[in-house]
Design a protein around this motif. Structure first.
Motif, PDB file in Angstrom:
ATOM      1  N   THR A 335      13.610 -12.409   5.208  1.00 38.48           N
ATOM      2  CA  THR A 335      14.944 -11.975   4.800  1.00 38.48           C
ATOM      3  C   THR A 335      14.847 -11.028   3.605  1.00 38.48           C
ATOM      4  O   THR A 335      15.627 -10.097   3.458  1.00 38.48           O
ATOM      5  CB  THR A 335      15.819 -13.200   4.443  1.00 38.48           C
ATOM      6  N   SER A 336      13.866 -11.285   2.746  1.00 37.77           N
ATOM      7  CA  SER A 336      13.620 -10.454   1.574  1.00 37.77           C
ATOM      8  C   SER A 336      12.108 -10.443   1.297  1.00 37.77           C
ATOM      9  O   SER A 336      11.378 -11.287   1.833  1.00 37.77           O
ATOM     10  CB  SER A 336      14.390 -11.000   0.367  1.00 37.77           C
ATOM     11  N   PRO A 337      11.620  -9.482   0.516  1.00 39.07           N
ATOM     12  CA  PRO A 337      12.323  -8.340  -0.095  1.00 39.07           C
ATOM     13  C   PRO A 337      12.764  -7.320   0.957  1.00 39.07           C
ATOM     14  O   PRO A 337      12.384  -7.418   2.123  1.00 39.07           O
ATOM     15  CB  PRO A 337      11.270  -7.757  -1.038  1.00 39.07           C
ATOM     16  N   LEU A 338      13.544  -6.363   0.508  1.00 41.06           N
ATOM     17  CA  LEU A 338      14.174  -5.421   1.412  1.00 41.06           C
ATOM     18  C   LEU A 338      13.180  -4.688   2.304  1.00 41.06           C
ATOM     19  O   LEU A 338      13.414  -4.499   3.503  1.00 41.06           O
ATOM     20  CB  LEU A 338      15.006  -4.406   0.606  1.00 41.06           C
ATOM     21  N   GLU A 339      12.010  -4.326   1.731  1.00 38.79           N
ATOM     22  CA  GLU A 339      11.046  -3.550   2.507  1.00 38.79           C
ATOM     23  C   GLU A 339      10.366  -4.362   3.615  1.00 38.79           C
ATOM     24  O   GLU A 339       9.742  -3.796   4.520  1.00 38.79           O
ATOM     25  CB  GLU A 339       9.974  -2.931   1.587  1.00 38.79           C
ATOM     26  N   LEU A 340      10.501  -5.686   3.535  1.00 36.44           N
ATOM     27  CA  LEU A 340       9.902  -6.542   4.568  1.00 36.44           C
ATOM     28  C   LEU A 340      10.961  -7.243   5.444  1.00 36.44           C
ATOM     29  O   LEU A 340      10.620  -8.065   6.287  1.00 36.44           O
ATOM     30  CB  LEU A 340       8.997  -7.601   3.930  1.00 36.44           C
ATOM     31  N   ARG A 341      12.189  -6.880   5.228  1.00 38.55           N
ATOM     32  CA  ARG A 341      13.278  -7.541   5.960  1.00 38.55           C
ATOM     33  C   ARG A 341      13.086  -7.398   7.475  1.00 38.55           C
ATOM     34  O   ARG A 341      12.786  -6.308   7.974  1.00 38.55           O
ATOM     35  CB  ARG A 341      14.621  -6.956   5.543  1.00 38.55           C
ATOM     36  N   ASN A 342      13.257  -8.517   8.181  1.00 39.27           N
ATOM     37  CA  ASN A 342      13.111  -8.616   9.645  1.00 39.27           C
ATOM     38  C   ASN A 342      11.674  -8.474  10.139  1.00 39.27           C
ATOM     39  O   ASN A 342      11.440  -8.423  11.347  1.00 39.27           O
ATOM     40  CB  ASN A 342      13.999  -7.579  10.363  1.00 39.27           C
ATOM     41  N   LYS A 343      10.727  -8.436   9.209  1.00 41.13           N
ATOM     42  CA  LYS A 343       9.326  -8.420   9.620  1.00 41.13           C
ATOM     43  C   LYS A 343       8.899  -9.837   9.990  1.00 41.13           C
ATOM     44  O   LYS A 343       9.249 -10.798   9.327  1.00 41.13           O
ATOM     45  CB  LYS A 343       8.435  -7.871   8.498  1.00 41.13           C
ATOM     46  N   SER A 344       8.152  -9.980  11.055  1.00 38.48           N
ATOM     47  CA  SER A 344       7.714 -11.292  11.513  1.00 38.48           C
ATOM     48  C   SER A 344       6.698 -11.887  10.545  1.00 38.48           C
ATOM     49  O   SER A 344       5.769 -11.196  10.090  1.00 38.48           O
ATOM     50  CB  SER A 344       7.095 -11.174  12.902  1.00 38.48           C
ATOM     51  N   LEU A 345       6.861 -13.165  10.221  1.00 36.09           N
ATOM     52  CA  LEU A 345       5.918 -13.831   9.311  1.00 36.09           C
ATOM     53  C   LEU A 345       4.505 -13.835   9.878  1.00 36.09           C
ATOM     54  O   LEU A 345       3.526 -13.777   9.137  1.00 36.09           O
ATOM     55  CB  LEU A 345       6.362 -15.276   9.043  1.00 36.09           C
ATOM     56  N   SER A 346       4.403 -13.893  11.185  1.00 36.76           N
ATOM     57  CA  SER A 346       3.078 -13.939  11.808  1.00 36.76           C
ATOM     58  C   SER A 346       2.323 -12.620  11.671  1.00 36.76           C
ATOM     59  O   SER A 346       1.113 -12.561  11.882  1.00 36.76           O
ATOM     60  CB  SER A 346       3.208 -14.311  13.288  1.00 36.76           C
ATOM     61  N   ARG A 347       3.031 -11.534  11.302  1.00 39.99           N
ATOM     62  CA  ARG A 347       2.396 -10.224  11.136  1.00 39.99           C
ATOM     63  C   ARG A 347       2.098  -9.896   9.683  1.00 39.99           C
ATOM     64  O   ARG A 347       1.564  -8.822   9.371  1.00 39.99           O
ATOM     65  CB  ARG A 347       3.290  -9.134  11.735  1.00 39.99           C
ATOM     66  N   LEU A 348       2.467 -10.794   8.797  1.00 39.59           N
ATOM     67  CA  LEU A 348       2.213 -10.565   7.371  1.00 39.59           C
ATOM     68  C   LEU A 348       0.729 -10.738   7.048  1.00 39.59           C
ATOM     69  O   LEU A 348       0.035 -11.530   7.656  1.00 39.59           O
ATOM     70  CB  LEU A 348       3.035 -11.534   6.511  1.00 39.59           C
ATOM     71  N   GLN A 349       0.267  -9.971   6.060  1.00 38.71           N
ATOM     72  CA  GLN A 349      -1.099 -10.120   5.557  1.00 38.71           C
ATOM     73  C   GLN A 349      -1.023 -10.800   4.198  1.00 38.71           C
ATOM     74  O   GLN A 349      -0.464 -10.254   3.243  1.00 38.71           O
ATOM     75  CB  GLN A 349      -1.779  -8.743   5.442  1.00 38.71           C
ATOM     76  N   ALA A 350      -1.583 -12.006   4.139  1.00 34.23           N
ATOM     77  CA  ALA A 350      -1.449 -12.838   2.938  1.00 34.23           C
ATOM     78  C   ALA A 350      -1.921 -12.130   1.679  1.00 34.23           C
ATOM     79  O   ALA A 350      -1.316 -12.264   0.603  1.00 34.23           O
ATOM     80  CB  ALA A 350      -2.227 -14.140   3.140  1.00 34.23           C
ATOM     81  N   ASP A 351      -2.985 -11.337   1.804  1.00 32.44           N
ATOM     82  CA  ASP A 351      -3.539 -10.710   0.605  1.00 32.44           C
ATOM     83  C   ASP A 351      -2.699  -9.526   0.092  1.00 32.44           C
ATOM     84  O   ASP A 351      -2.983  -8.963  -0.970  1.00 32.44           O
ATOM     85  CB  ASP A 351      -4.979 -10.238   0.849  1.00 32.44           C
ATOM     86  N   LYS A 352      -1.657  -9.170   0.849  1.00 29.49           N
ATOM     87  CA  LYS A 352      -0.822  -8.060   0.422  1.00 29.49           C
ATOM     88  C   LYS A 352       0.561  -8.530  -0.055  1.00 29.49           C
ATOM     89  O   LYS A 352       1.428  -7.719  -0.357  1.00 29.49           O
ATOM     90  CB  LYS A 352      -0.644  -7.054   1.566  1.00 29.49           C
ATOM     91  N   LEU A 353       0.756  -9.834  -0.108  1.00 24.32           N
ATOM     92  CA  LEU A 353       2.010 -10.387  -0.597  1.00 24.32           C
ATOM     93  C   LEU A 353       1.934 -10.591  -2.094  1.00 24.32           C
ATOM     94  O   LEU A 353       1.026 -11.235  -2.610  1.00 24.32           O
ATOM     95  CB  LEU A 353       2.322 -11.711   0.098  1.00 24.32           C
ATOM     96  N   SER A 354       2.913 -10.044  -2.804  1.00 27.58           N
ATOM     97  CA  SER A 354       2.887 -10.139  -4.268  1.00 27.58           C
ATOM     98  C   SER A 354       4.234 -10.603  -4.782  1.00 27.58           C
ATOM     99  O   SER A 354       5.242 -10.564  -4.084  1.00 27.58           O
ATOM    100  CB  SER A 354       2.541  -8.785  -4.870  1.00 27.58           C
ATOM    101  N   CYS A 355       4.243 -11.038  -6.015  1.00 25.70           N
ATOM    102  CA  CYS A 355       5.491 -11.411  -6.707  1.00 25.70           C
ATOM    103  C   CYS A 355       5.726 -10.415  -7.829  1.00 25.70           C
ATOM    104  O   CYS A 355       4.852 -10.185  -8.665  1.00 25.70           O
ATOM    105  CB  CYS A 355       5.392 -12.813  -7.278  1.00 25.70           C
ATOM    106  N   ARG A 356       6.915  -9.861  -7.822  1.00 25.90           N
ATOM    107  CA  ARG A 356       7.250  -8.905  -8.895  1.00 25.90           C
ATOM    108  C   ARG A 356       7.384  -9.648 -10.218  1.00 25.90           C
ATOM    109  O   ARG A 356       7.926 -10.741 -10.289  1.00 25.90           O
ATOM    110  CB  ARG A 356       8.542  -8.178  -8.573  1.00 25.90           C
ATOM    111  N   ALA A 357       6.930  -9.040 -11.253  1.00 28.03           N
ATOM    112  CA  ALA A 357       6.999  -9.624 -12.595  1.00 28.03           C
ATOM    113  C   ALA A 357       8.444  -9.675 -13.042  1.00 28.03           C
ATOM    114  O   ALA A 357       9.234  -8.815 -12.723  1.00 28.03           O
ATOM    115  CB  ALA A 357       6.180  -8.799 -13.568  1.00 28.03           C
TER     116      ALA A 357
END
Length: 357
Positions: A335-357
């Protein structure tokens, strides 16, 4: 000669059965020489029939206009095992209505106008296995209502007006295996509501108004295998909400308002094979909580507000390793962040997920 004697006995029985059969009903022999079935289904009856064959064992009285059950209604049919009174207009039940019916195994009162159960009204029904009370207007339950029902296996109470489950509500029902409380208005469960239900295997609380469940309320349910809490208002589960459910195999929490799941909420639930938390407000969960469920076969997580940042890394990693069926996998979207909205969780790359400061 023997054949003639047998024929005379059959004719005598038929005469006796006819004498004891209500005019509008149909009576027929079933199963043996001392049992008859009485079919009075949809015959326009306004009162419980008083003239019945003494050897009646099945009584079908559904879809009539019977309004009450008077004292000793079953006294003349001591061998009765099954009574269907569904969809009548029953408002009142005398406390001694079922007196003497010690062989009764099934009592169907579904779809009547019952608002209150008489205290100790079922105490003579020592062999009752199935009690159907759904689609009535029962607003209160108390333990004395179920006194003496030590062999009851299945209690159906859906579509009533229950708002509270008090302490010891079902305590006399020591053999109960199935309890259906769905489609009521239950808002509060006493911490001691389920005391005594050590044999219960299935509990349905679907479609109620529960906002929380007190810690330890399920602890007496040591044999429970399936728990349905779908379509409530649950916003949180504490670490001890599900304490005692070590035998649970299926847990359904769909369409609630859950925003957070404690990492240890499913601890000591190693037998869990199906878990559904779809249709909630979850943004993230700790994927490690599922790693402690070796029997998990099916997990439903869709229709949540997944926030795809560094906090969801453990879930994404677990999803890549598990053999469990994620139902449906393609419906698990950010659902968020905006740039990943509607992207499937199964297609995410764990090492590219970050938390904004």
């Amino acid at each position: 000669m023997q054949h003639l004697a047998w024929l005379m006995l059959v004719m005598l029985w038929m005469v006796q059965a006819a004498e004891g059969c209500p005019d509008v009903c149909k009576c027929s022999r079933k199963s043996g020489p001392e049992k008859s079935e009485v079919n009075c289904h949809k015959r326009g009856l306004r009162t419980f029939p008083s003239k019945l064959p003494p050897d009646a064992w099945i009584l079908k009285l559904g879809e009539n206009g019977i309004t009450d059950l008077k004292a000793n209604a079953l006294r003349s049919i001591p061998k009765i095992e099954s009574i269907n009174l569904e969809r009548n207009a029953i408002k009142s039940i005398h406390p001694q209505a079922f007196s003497g019916a010690k062989q009764l195994m099934l009592l169907n009162l579904y779809g009547n106008h019952i608002t209150n159960l008489p205290p100790r009204g079922f105490q003579d029904l020592l062999n009752l296995r199935f009690l159907m009370l759904g689609h009535n207007q029962i607003g209160i339950i108390k333990p004395q209502m179920f006194a003496g029902m030590r062999n009851l296996s299945d209690l159906d109470l859906p579509l009533n007006g229950l708002t509270t489950l008090p302490s010891n509500a079902f305590k006399p029902l020591i053999a109960l295996k199935v309890l259906d409380l769905s489609l009521n208005r239950i808002q509060r469960i006493s911490p001691k509501a389920f005391i005594g239900l050590r044999q219960l295997m299935f509990l349905n609380l679907d479609n109620n108004s529960l906002k929380n469940v007190p810690a330890g309320a399920f602890r007496p349910l040591r044999s429970l295998e399936m728990l349905v809490l779908d379509n409530n208002l649950l916003s949180t589960l504490s670490s001890s909400t599900l304490d005692g459910l070590g035998n649970l195999q299926e847990l359904y929490l769909r369409n609630n308002e859950l925003e957070h799941l404690p990492p240890d909420v499913f601890r000591n639930m190693a037998k869990l094979s199906q878990l559904a938390v779809s249709g909630n407000r979850l943004k993230t969960v700790d994927g490690n909580m599922f790693a402690h469920m070796p029997d998990l076969k099916k997990l439903s997580l869709h229709d949540n507000a997944w926030q795809c940042d560094c906090n969801i890394v453990s879930l994404v990693q677990w999803m890549g390793q598990t053999k469990a069926t994620l139902s449906p996998r393609d419906a698990l979207k950010c659902t968020s962040p905006l740039e990943l909205r509607n992207k499937s969780l199964s297609r995410l790359q764990a090492d590219k997920l970050s938390c904004r400061a």
